[in-house]
Scaffold this active site. Structure first.
Site, PDB file in Angstrom:
ATOM      1  N   ILE A 105       0.872  -1.172   0.000  1.00 57.92           N
ATOM      2  CA  ILE A 105       0.000   0.000   0.000  1.00 57.92           C
ATOM      3  C   ILE A 105       0.906   1.218   0.000  1.00 57.92           C
ATOM      4  O   ILE A 105       1.904   1.255   0.724  1.00 57.92           O
ATOM      5  CB  ILE A 105      -0.980   0.013   1.199  1.00 57.92           C
ATOM      6  CG1 ILE A 105      -1.892   1.252   1.145  1.00 57.92           C
ATOM      7  CG2 ILE A 105      -0.256  -0.106   2.524  1.00 57.92           C
ATOM      8  CD1 ILE A 105      -3.061   1.211   2.131  1.00 57.92           C
ATOM      9  N   ALA A 106       0.586   2.176  -0.864  1.00 57.52           N
ATOM     10  CA  ALA A 106       1.412   3.382  -0.941  1.00 57.52           C
ATOM     11  C   ALA A 106       0.606   4.532  -1.536  1.00 57.52           C
ATOM     12  O   ALA A 106      -0.286   4.327  -2.362  1.00 57.52           O
ATOM     13  CB  ALA A 106       2.653   3.135  -1.784  1.00 57.52           C
ATOM     14  N   GLU A 146       2.474  -7.056   6.836  1.00 58.50           N
ATOM     15  CA  GLU A 146       3.759  -6.820   7.476  1.00 58.50           C
ATOM     16  C   GLU A 146       4.097  -5.348   7.283  1.00 58.50           C
ATOM     17  O   GLU A 146       3.823  -4.783   6.228  1.00 58.50           O
ATOM     18  CB  GLU A 146       4.885  -7.667   6.851  1.00 58.50           C
ATOM     19  CG  GLU A 146       4.787  -9.143   7.151  1.00 58.50           C
ATOM     20  CD  GLU A 146       3.974  -9.915   6.139  1.00 58.50           C
ATOM     21  OE1 GLU A 146       3.657 -11.086   6.420  1.00 58.50           O
ATOM     22  OE2 GLU A 146       3.616  -9.363   5.067  1.00 58.50           O
ATOM     23  N   ASN A 168       8.412   1.891  10.924  1.00 61.66           N
ATOM     24  CA  ASN A 168       7.331   2.671  10.328  1.00 61.66           C
ATOM     25  C   ASN A 168       6.183   2.846  11.331  1.00 61.66           C
ATOM     26  O   ASN A 168       5.102   2.268  11.186  1.00 61.66           O
ATOM     27  CB  ASN A 168       6.851   2.023   9.031  1.00 61.66           C
ATOM     28  CG  ASN A 168       6.005   2.958   8.197  1.00 61.66           C
ATOM     29  OD1 ASN A 168       5.525   3.977   8.666  1.00 61.66           O
ATOM     30  ND2 ASN A 168       5.823   2.585   6.937  1.00 61.66           N
ATOM     31  N   TYR A 191      -2.743   1.465  10.950  1.00 59.71           N
ATOM     32  CA  TYR A 191      -3.345   0.131  10.981  1.00 59.71           C
ATOM     33  C   TYR A 191      -4.052  -0.130  12.313  1.00 59.71           C
ATOM     34  O   TYR A 191      -5.101  -0.779  12.350  1.00 59.71           O
ATOM     35  CB  TYR A 191      -2.290  -0.935  10.699  1.00 59.71           C
ATOM     36  CG  TYR A 191      -1.558  -0.719   9.391  1.00 59.71           C
ATOM     37  CD1 TYR A 191      -2.219  -0.260   8.257  1.00 59.71           C
ATOM     38  CD2 TYR A 191      -0.190  -0.962   9.286  1.00 59.71           C
ATOM     39  CE1 TYR A 191      -1.556  -0.048   7.059  1.00 59.71           C
ATOM     40  CE2 TYR A 191       0.488  -0.761   8.087  1.00 59.71           C
ATOM     41  CZ  TYR A 191      -0.199  -0.298   6.981  1.00 59.71           C
ATOM     42  OH  TYR A 191       0.466  -0.091   5.798  1.00 59.71           O
TER      43      TYR A 191
END
Length: 155
Positions: A79-80, A113, A118, A125
């Site tokens: 995801i970005a 993961e 981060n 999350y």
């Protein structure tokens, strides 16, 4: 404070082969190690377990999320969001769309993961109910950083 974009300005849709160049640009600006084109192509054309979404604003792809859905478990692969669009709640919006797809596909669990360093992503999350469940030692090939495994049980 950064402006929060509304869902009228930002949309998501299934990723197509035509989106790969834009997704690779996002990948290159977001990660130390990027995926080659052929992996994205295979994910879209050969992997029947994968689902990829792109996030657009003004018809420009500004983010993407990928996941595998196997039996009743969804695994976020990546995801970005383009760096110039960060800080506008777009990561939350994109992650929420992935969760909606997982739930509509009757997934019971979702996992991913994330780099130990981060903290910002881990916080995101956690907002969606994911909790740490373990560590994958030396998971990232660029610097052998550990990954935190996070998951949520939807049921």
């Amino acid at each position: 404070m950064a402006k929060v974009l509304t869902s009228e300005e930002v949309t998501t849709r299934k990723m197509t082969l035509a989106d790969i160049d834009a997704v690779m640009k996002i990948d290159a600006e977001s990660f130390a190690t990027t995926w080659p084109r052929d992996i994205f192509e295979r994910e879209l054309t050969e992997n029947h377990f994968s689902t990829y979404l792109v996030m657009e604003m003004n018809e420009q792809v500004i983010g993407y999320v990928g996941m595998w859905m196997i039996i009743d478990e969804a695994q976020i692969t990546n995801i970005a969001v383009l760096p110039s669009y960060r800080g506008k709640q777009l990561g939350s919006y994109l992650f929420e769309q992935a969760i909606r797809v997982a739930l509509s596909s009757r997934m019971a669990k979702l996992s991913l993961e994330v780099r130990v360093s981060n903290i910002r992503a881990q916080h995101l999350y956690r907002k969606f109910g994911l909790v740490p469940g373990g560590i994958r030692k030396n998971y990232y090939t660029d610097n052998q950083e550990d990954a935190v495994v996070m998951w949520v049980d939807f049921k």
